[in-house]
Write a protein that holds these residues in place. Structure first.
Motif, PDB file in Angstrom:
ATOM      1  N   ARG A  17       0.826  -1.205   0.000  1.00 16.71           N
ATOM      2  CA  ARG A  17       0.000   0.000   0.000  1.00 16.71           C
ATOM      3  C   ARG A  17       0.862   1.259   0.000  1.00 16.71           C
ATOM      4  NH1 ARG A  17      -4.590   0.558   4.697  1.00 16.71           N
ATOM      5  NH2 ARG A  17      -5.639   2.472   4.011  1.00 16.71           N
ATOM      6  N   HIS A  18       2.006   1.167   0.621  1.00 13.28           N
ATOM      7  CA  HIS A  18       2.942   2.301   0.704  1.00 13.28           C
ATOM      8  C   HIS A  18       4.072   2.122  -0.308  1.00 13.28           C
ATOM      9  CE1 HIS A  18       4.287  -0.916   3.268  1.00 13.28           C
ATOM     10  NE2 HIS A  18       5.450  -0.360   3.493  1.00 13.28           N
ATOM     11  N   THR A  47       8.232   6.017   5.657  1.00 16.97           N
ATOM     12  CA  THR A  47       7.855   5.005   6.636  1.00 16.97           C
ATOM     13  C   THR A  47       6.352   4.811   6.734  1.00 16.97           C
ATOM     14  OG1 THR A  47       9.840   5.522   7.937  1.00 16.97           O
ATOM     15  CG2 THR A  47       8.102   4.335   9.063  1.00 16.97           C
ATOM     16  N   CYS A  48       5.571   5.830   6.446  1.00 18.15           N
ATOM     17  CA  CYS A  48       4.110   5.818   6.637  1.00 18.15           C
ATOM     18  C   CYS A  48       3.442   4.641   5.925  1.00 18.15           C
ATOM     19  CB  CYS A  48       3.533   7.131   6.123  1.00 18.15           C
ATOM     20  SG  CYS A  48       1.732   7.232   6.163  1.00 18.15           S
ATOM     21  N   TYR A  49       2.655   3.862   6.679  1.00 12.26           N
ATOM     22  CA  TYR A  49       1.957   2.704   6.124  1.00 12.26           C
ATOM     23  C   TYR A  49       0.922   3.091   5.073  1.00 12.26           C
ATOM     24  CZ  TYR A  49       3.713  -0.572   9.707  1.00 12.26           C
ATOM     25  OH  TYR A  49       4.490  -1.381  10.497  1.00 12.26           O
ATOM     26  N   LEU A  50       0.405   4.295   5.157  1.00 14.07           N
ATOM     27  CA  LEU A  50      -0.635   4.722   4.216  1.00 14.07           C
ATOM     28  C   LEU A  50      -0.057   5.317   2.939  1.00 14.07           C
ATOM     29  CD1 LEU A  50      -3.246   6.335   6.639  1.00 14.07           C
ATOM     30  CD2 LEU A  50      -2.966   3.941   5.971  1.00 14.07           C
ATOM     31  N   GLY A  51       1.251   5.458   2.861  1.00 12.37           N
ATOM     32  CA  GLY A  51       1.882   6.022   1.673  1.00 12.37           C
ATOM     33  C   GLY A  51       1.690   7.516   1.541  1.00 12.37           C
ATOM     34  N   GLU A  52       1.422   8.182   2.639  1.00 12.96           N
ATOM     35  CA  GLU A  52       1.140   9.620   2.628  1.00 12.96           C
ATOM     36  C   GLU A  52       2.436  10.425   2.643  1.00 12.96           C
ATOM     37  OE1 GLU A  52      -0.181  13.118   2.366  1.00 12.96           O
ATOM     38  OE2 GLU A  52      -1.735  11.555   2.509  1.00 12.96           O
ATOM     39  N   ARG A  53       2.621  11.290   1.651  1.00 10.39           N
ATOM     40  CA  ARG A  53       3.781  12.174   1.633  1.00 10.39           C
ATOM     41  C   ARG A  53       3.378  13.633   1.423  1.00 10.39           C
ATOM     42  NH1 ARG A  53       8.643  10.130   2.095  1.00 10.39           N
ATOM     43  NH2 ARG A  53       9.692  11.980   1.294  1.00 10.39           N
ATOM     44  N   GLY A  54       2.145  13.952   1.715  1.00  6.47           N
ATOM     45  CA  GLY A  54       1.681  15.309   1.505  1.00  6.47           C
ATOM     46  C   GLY A  54       2.047  16.263   2.624  1.00  6.47           C
TER      47      GLY A  54
END
Length: 241
Positions: free
Chosen positions: A41-42, A198-205
């Motif tokens: 997912r990430h 590192t974020c499991y949700l793939g968030e880079r915003g």
């Protein structure tokens, strides 16, 4: 520095694997990297890998000389058989077993076995991974006993003397930040903050002081708390370079 046959680092593009890569570059004359695309997912973490490798080479000329080839291996089948929060768009929660549903069964066993097969072909003795028993979510394939047992199995099965190295096994996340600083100074810490994922949700915003991420998933919370303690000078289990 050890010179025996070089190292292969399991390099995801995350904080732990970036620190492990710097650790290996400080120790071995030849270091190669491998990442795995299993439909995570990430998956955005894989896009961070080139920037981190370039940043490491810029930090120390010796690291630039030692850093060798990089490969990404597709493991779609792992994602297809995994019904987890890392391979499906579902809410992260704790299961009846007590494990979080971010646990991907067999993931590290498969990663290390494929890495050993690649190391066999490349003539590399040391296989380096960021598994850790100190700050983790209870994943059984991160335990020291698991890694030691797998080392025996791959060595018997491939008739080699691989060494599975886990430099983060007994240190906490604050100490992982401290180890990065010991290895590459503030430049390495800043590189990990800006370019690792590192974020499991793939968030880079959203940019936090510890890096990019949603800020609420278990991986973000662990990374953030470790960074806070590192900044405060509170880190247990400092590893040896």
């Amino acid at each position: 520095m050890a010179h025996d046959a070089g190292a292969l680092v399991l390099f995801s593009g995350g904080q732990d694997s970036a620190t492990c890569l710097a650790w290996a570059l400080e120790r071995f004359a030849t270091v190669e990297t491998v990442g795995f695309d299993y439909g995570q997912r990430h998956r955005i973490e894989l896009d961070c890998r080139d920037r981190i490798r370039d940043g490491l080479k810029a930090l120390k000329p010796a690291w630039a000389e030692r850093l060798g080839e990089d490969r990404t291996i597709g493991l779609d089948a792992l994602g297809q058989v995994s019904d987890t929060a890392l391979t499906r768009a579902v809410e992260i929660e704790t299961q009846a077993s007590g494990l979080p549903n971010t646990f991907v069964p067999g993931r590290n066993l498969i990663f290390l076995t494929f890495a050993a097969a690649l190391a066999y072909r490349r003539g590399l003795k040391h296989i380096v991974g960021g598994m850790c028993e100190t700050d983790y979510s209870g994943y059984p394939d991160c335990r020291d006993d698991t890694i030691k047992a797998l080392q025996v199995a791959v060595n018997l099965g491939m008739d080699r003397r691989f060494v599975l190295e886990t430099p983060l096994m007994w240190i906490d996340k604050a100490a992982t930040w401290r180890l990065a600083e010991e290895l590459g100074g503030r430049g390495l810490v800043d590189l990990i903050v800006e370019d690792s994922h590192t974020c499991y949700l793939g968030e880079r915003g959203r940019r936090h002081d510890w890096g990019f991420g949603c800020g609420t998933c278990p991986a973000c919370m662990l990374r953030a708390e470790g960074y806070r303690r590192f900044q405060a000078g509170d880190a247990d289990g400092i590893g040896e370079i």
